[in-house]
Design an enzyme around this catalytic site. Structure first.
Site, PDB file in Angstrom:
ATOM      1  NE  ARG A 115      31.875 -63.946   8.860  1.00 29.81           N
ATOM      2  CZ  ARG A 115      33.139 -63.607   8.647  1.00 29.81           C
ATOM      3  NH1 ARG A 115      33.676 -63.775   7.471  1.00 29.81           N
ATOM      4  NH2 ARG A 115      33.856 -63.093   9.620  1.00 29.81           N
ATOM      5  CE  LYS A 143      42.340 -61.989   7.939  1.00 31.46           C
ATOM      6  NZ  LYS A 143      41.011 -61.389   8.076  1.00 31.46           N
ATOM      7  CG  ASN A 144      41.295 -61.248  12.114  1.00 30.60           C
ATOM      8  OD1 ASN A 144      41.250 -60.923  10.926  1.00 30.60           O
ATOM      9  ND2 ASN A 144      40.847 -62.412  12.562  1.00 30.60           N
ATOM     10  NE  ARG A 151      39.940 -61.770   2.044  1.00 31.33           N
ATOM     11  CZ  ARG A 151      38.800 -61.919   2.680  1.00 31.33           C
ATOM     12  NH1 ARG A 151      37.946 -62.850   2.302  1.00 31.33           N
ATOM     13  NH2 ARG A 151      38.487 -61.139   3.701  1.00 31.33           N
ATOM     14  CG  ASP A 154      39.702 -66.970  12.298  1.00 35.33           C
ATOM     15  OD1 ASP A 154      38.634 -67.287  11.756  1.00 35.33           O
ATOM     16  OD2 ASP A 154      40.036 -65.779  12.487  1.00 35.33           O
ATOM     17  CB  CYS A 175      31.354 -64.792   3.846  1.00 30.68           C
ATOM     18  SG  CYS A 175      31.386 -65.821   5.270  1.00 30.68           S
TER      19      CYS A 175
HETATM   20  C1  UD1 Z   1      36.145 -61.836  13.355  1.00 22.84           C
HETATM   21  C2  UD1 Z   1      37.380 -62.234  12.575  1.00 22.84           C
HETATM   22  C3  UD1 Z   1      37.218 -63.621  11.984  1.00 22.84           C
HETATM   23  C4  UD1 Z   1      36.848 -64.623  13.069  1.00 22.84           C
HETATM   24  C5  UD1 Z   1      35.666 -64.132  13.903  1.00 22.84           C
HETATM   25  C6  UD1 Z   1      35.374 -65.010  15.112  1.00 22.84           C
HETATM   26  C7  UD1 Z   1      38.221 -60.115  11.789  1.00 22.84           C
HETATM   27  C8  UD1 Z   1      38.479 -59.212  10.640  1.00 22.84           C
HETATM   28  N1  UD1 Z   1      37.585 -61.267  11.515  1.00 22.84           N
HETATM   29  O1  UD1 Z   1      35.063 -61.819  12.440  1.00 22.84           O
HETATM   30  O2  UD1 Z   1      38.454 -63.996  11.376  1.00 22.84           O
HETATM   31  O3  UD1 Z   1      36.525 -65.858  12.497  1.00 22.84           O
HETATM   32  O4  UD1 Z   1      35.917 -62.797  14.393  1.00 22.84           O
HETATM   33  O5  UD1 Z   1      36.484 -65.063  15.938  1.00 22.84           O
HETATM   34  O6  UD1 Z   1      38.610 -59.844  12.911  1.00 22.84           O
HETATM   35  N2  UD1 Z   1      27.146 -62.255  14.627  1.00 22.84           N
HETATM   36  C9  UD1 Z   1      25.819 -61.924  14.520  1.00 22.84           C
HETATM   37  N3  UD1 Z   1      25.503 -60.604  14.321  1.00 22.84           N
HETATM   38  C10 UD1 Z   1      26.465 -59.647  14.205  1.00 22.84           C
HETATM   39  C11 UD1 Z   1      27.824 -60.005  14.318  1.00 22.84           C
HETATM   40  C12 UD1 Z   1      28.122 -61.327  14.533  1.00 22.84           C
HETATM   41  O7  UD1 Z   1      24.930 -62.766  14.614  1.00 22.84           O
HETATM   42  O8  UD1 Z   1      26.119 -58.471  14.018  1.00 22.84           O
HETATM   43  C13 UD1 Z   1      27.507 -63.675  14.860  1.00 22.84           C
HETATM   44  C14 UD1 Z   1      28.251 -64.266  13.655  1.00 22.84           C
HETATM   45  O9  UD1 Z   1      27.390 -64.725  12.663  1.00 22.84           O
HETATM   46  C15 UD1 Z   1      29.057 -65.375  14.316  1.00 22.84           C
HETATM   47  C16 UD1 Z   1      29.393 -64.784  15.687  1.00 22.84           C
HETATM   48  O10 UD1 Z   1      28.452 -63.738  15.914  1.00 22.84           O
HETATM   49  O11 UD1 Z   1      28.271 -66.523  14.479  1.00 22.84           O
HETATM   50  C17 UD1 Z   1      30.811 -64.235  15.801  1.00 22.84           C
HETATM   51  O12 UD1 Z   1      31.050 -63.279  14.791  1.00 22.84           O
HETATM   52  P1  UD1 Z   1      32.059 -62.067  14.997  1.00 22.84           P
HETATM   53  O13 UD1 Z   1      32.814 -62.261  16.269  1.00 22.84           O
HETATM   54  O14 UD1 Z   1      31.309 -60.809  14.807  1.00 22.84           O
HETATM   55  O15 UD1 Z   1      33.056 -62.252  13.770  1.00 22.84           O
HETATM   56  P2  UD1 Z   1      33.682 -61.120  12.878  1.00 22.84           P
HETATM   57  O16 UD1 Z   1      33.977 -59.921  13.681  1.00 22.84           O
HETATM   58  O17 UD1 Z   1      32.908 -60.971  11.627  1.00 22.84           O
END
Ligand code: UD1
Length: 418
Positions: free
Chosen positions: A121, A22-23, A395, A303, A116
Site C-alpha cells: 500500500r 468511516k471512509n 476499527r 472493501d 498493512c
Molecule cells: C481507500 C479506503 C479503503 C479501500 C480503498 C480502495 C479509506 C480510509 N480507505 O484506501 O478502505 O479499500 O480506498 O477503495 O478511505 N496506490 C498506489 N500508490 C498510492 C496510492 C495508492 O500505488 O500512492 C494503489 C494501492 O496500492 C491500491 C490502489 O492504488 O492498489 C488503490 O488504493 P487507494 O484508492 O489509494 O486506497 P486508499 O485510499 O488507501
C-alpha cells in the site's frame, strides 16, 4: 483480548440502521482543521478509527468534542503540523492530514504509513502529486517532510484513481495559487462528499464525482457543518448476511451507492426492494454462484470482496472472484477454509467451490473487512464460531454484534476467559 462468539444458522429478521461512513468521515475530519473555527460533523460513527483520528487531531492542536454521533472540531488552536508514527502505523488514513496541514502551515511532518495486512500500500501518488503542486518532499527517519510556502496549481494525472491520493491532493489544492486539474480522479461517494464539504468551507471545486476534478485556488477556508453519508460497506455486509439468513431492512442507507452490489445480489437470487433511504432484502434458499471482479467506483468495492467470498462459499456451484484494486487482499481465505469452505487463491483471484454447509470454527481476524467476512461465515455456519483479534472489526464497524443480535443472531462479545 476480546473475541466474538457466534452460534450460527439463526434466522435474521427486522431492521438495522446503517451508521455514517468511516471512509467519508476520516478525510472530512482532516479537512476541518484547514479552517480556523468550529466545524460540526454529524452522524459520526463511534469507531476505533474515528477515535484514533480524534487523537491525531488533538496532537496537532485541534480541540475535539465527540458526543452522541456529533463531533465538533475547533481548528483555531491547531499549531503542531506533525503526525507521529505511533498513530499513523495503526491507521493508514492518518496520512490524510498531509495535504491539509501543508496547505495551512507551509510545512508538515507525517510518518510514512508502512505496509498493512494485505500488502505494501504505497503513498507515491500522494507525494508525486504534492511535488507537482510545488512542495519539496524529503524523507527522514521514516517521516515525510513536505514544505511549500504556497502551493501552485497544476495538472496532475493519477496512474490509478486512488481514493486517498485524490482526497489529499484535493484538500492541498483548495488554497493553492491558481487552478489545479486532477485527472483520473477517484469518484467514490466518500470523495464526492469530501469535495462537497470543501466547497461548503469556501473552496471552489468543479467536476465533483467525475474523473476530472478542477480546483480554483482560494485564499483560505472557513469552518462548515456536514452530515456524513451512510456507510455503503457496512450496508453491503448486512445485505450479504440477509441474502442467506432472512428478510432484513436497512434504514438510513443510500441505495444508489450500492447499485453494483444490489445487481450482484439479484443475480444470486435474492429479492431486493429499495426506497430513497432503505433497502429490503429477501433471502434465497438456493444461492446461485456469481463471479465478481472488484473495481473502483461505481464498480464492486474491494472493501466488500471478502464478504462476497464468504457468501459464495455456500453457493450452489463454483465462482471466481478477482480483486483488481488490491492484488494481495486474501488473508481471509485460509480462515474461511477453516469453516470447511473450498477456496483456492491464484494471484489476485479466488476460486470458490460452494459447499453444502459451513461448520463453526475458531478463526482469527486479520483486517477490518476480513473480520466482517468471518462474522458472516460464522452466522452461516452450523455450531459455534469464535472470531479472535476483533479489534480489527472495531476499527470500522459500529457495534456490529449488537446490530446482528437485534436482527436475531446469536452473537456476543467475550474475552479470552470466555
Ligand atoms: C481507500 C479506503 C479503503 C479501500 C480503498 C480502495 C479509506 C480510509 N480507505 O484506501 O478502505 O479499500 O480506498 O477503495 O478511505 N496506490 C498506489 N500508490 C498510492 C496510492 C495508492 O500505488 O500512492 C494503489 C494501492 O496500492 C491500491 C490502489 O492504488 O492498489 C488503490 O488504493 P487507494 O484508492 O489509494 O486506497 P486508499 O485510499 O488507501
Amino acid at each position: 483480548m476480546d473475541k466474538l462468539i457466534i452460534h450460527g444458522q439463526k434466522p435474521l429478521s427486522g431492521s438495522v440502521k446503517i451508521s455514517g461512513a468511516k471512509n467519508a468521515v476520516l478525510p472530512i475530519m482532516t479537512a476541518a482543521i484547514m479552517a480556523e473555527g468550529k466545524s460540526r460533523i454529524k452522524r459520526v460513527p463511534d469507531l476505533r478509527d474515528t477515535r484514533t483520528m480524534i487523537k491525531l487531531l488533538e496532537i496537532v492542536g485541534a480541540k475535539c468534542t465527540f458526543h452522541n454521533g456529533s463531533l465538533i472540531i475547533d481548528g483555531s488552536t491547531v499549531n503542531n503540523p506533525e503526525a507521529p508514527y505511533d498513530l499513523v502505523k495503526t491507521m493508514r488514513a492518518s496520512f490524510y492530514v498531509l495535504g491539509p496541514l501543508l496547505a495551512r502551515f507551509g510545512s508538515v511532518k507525517v510518518s510514512l504509513p508502512g505496509g498493512c495486512a494485505w500488502g505494501p500500500r504505497p503513498v507515491d501518488f500522494h507525494l508525486k502529486g504534492l511535488e507537482k503542486l510545488g512542495a519539496k518532499i524529503t524523507l527522514n527517519s521514516g517521516y515525510i517532510l513536505a514544505e511549500a510556502k504556497r502551493l501552485k496549481g497544476t495538472k496532475i494525472s493519477f496512474e490509478f484513481p486512488s481514493v486517498g491520493a485524490t482526497g489529499n491532493i484535493a484538500m492541498a489544492a483548495t488554497t493553492a495559487q491558481g487552478t489545479t486539474v486532477i485527472e483520473n480522479a477517484a469518484r467514490e461517494p466518500e470523495i464526492v462528499q469530501l469535495c462537497e464539504y470543501l466547497n461548503a468551507m469556501g473552496a471552489s471545486i468543479g467536476g465533483i464525482g467525475t474523473s476530472r476534478i478542477v480546483i480554483e485556488g482560494v485564499d483560505s477556508l472557513h469552518s462548515a457543518d456536514i452530515k456524513v453519508i451512510p456507510d455503503r460497506i457496512e450496508a453491503g455486509t448486512f445485505l450479504m448476511a440477509g441474502a442467506v439468513l432472512g428478510k432484513i431492512k436497512l434504514t438510513d442507507v443510500n441505495p444508489s451507492h450500492l447499485d453494483t452490489v444490489l445487481l450482484k445480489l439479484k443475480e444470486i437470487g435474492a429479492d431486493i426492494n429499495t426506497s430513497s433511504n432503505s433497502i429490503t432484502i429477501n433471502p434465497t434458499d438456493n444461492i446461485k454462484p456469481v463471479d465478481m471482479t472488484t473495481a473502483v467506483y461505481p464498480g464492486f468495492a474491494t472493501d466488500l470482496q471478502a464478504q462476497w467470498v464468504a457468501l459464495m462459499t455456500i453457493a450452489a456451484g463454483s465462482s471466481v472472484i478477482t480483486d483488481t484494486v488490491y492484488h494481495d487482499r486474501f488473508s481471509h481465505i485460509p480462515e474461511l477454509n477453516r469453516f470447511g469452505a473450498n477456496i483456492r487463491v491464484d494471484n489476485n483471484t479466488a476460486f470458490v467451490r460452494g459447499v453444502e454447509e459451513l461448520v463453526g470454527a475458531p478463526v482469527m481476524s486479520t483486517d477490518i473487512r476480513a473480520s466482517a467476512a468471518l462474522i458472516i461465515a460464522g452466522l452461516f455456519a452450523k455450531g459455534k464460531t469464535t472470531v479472535s483479534r476483533i479489534y480489527h472489526i472495531d476499527r470500522g464497524y459500529e457495534k456490529i454484534e449488537d446490530k446482528f443480535r437485534l436482527l436475531g443472531a446469536n452473537i456476543h462479545r467475550g474475552n479470552s476467559n470466555g
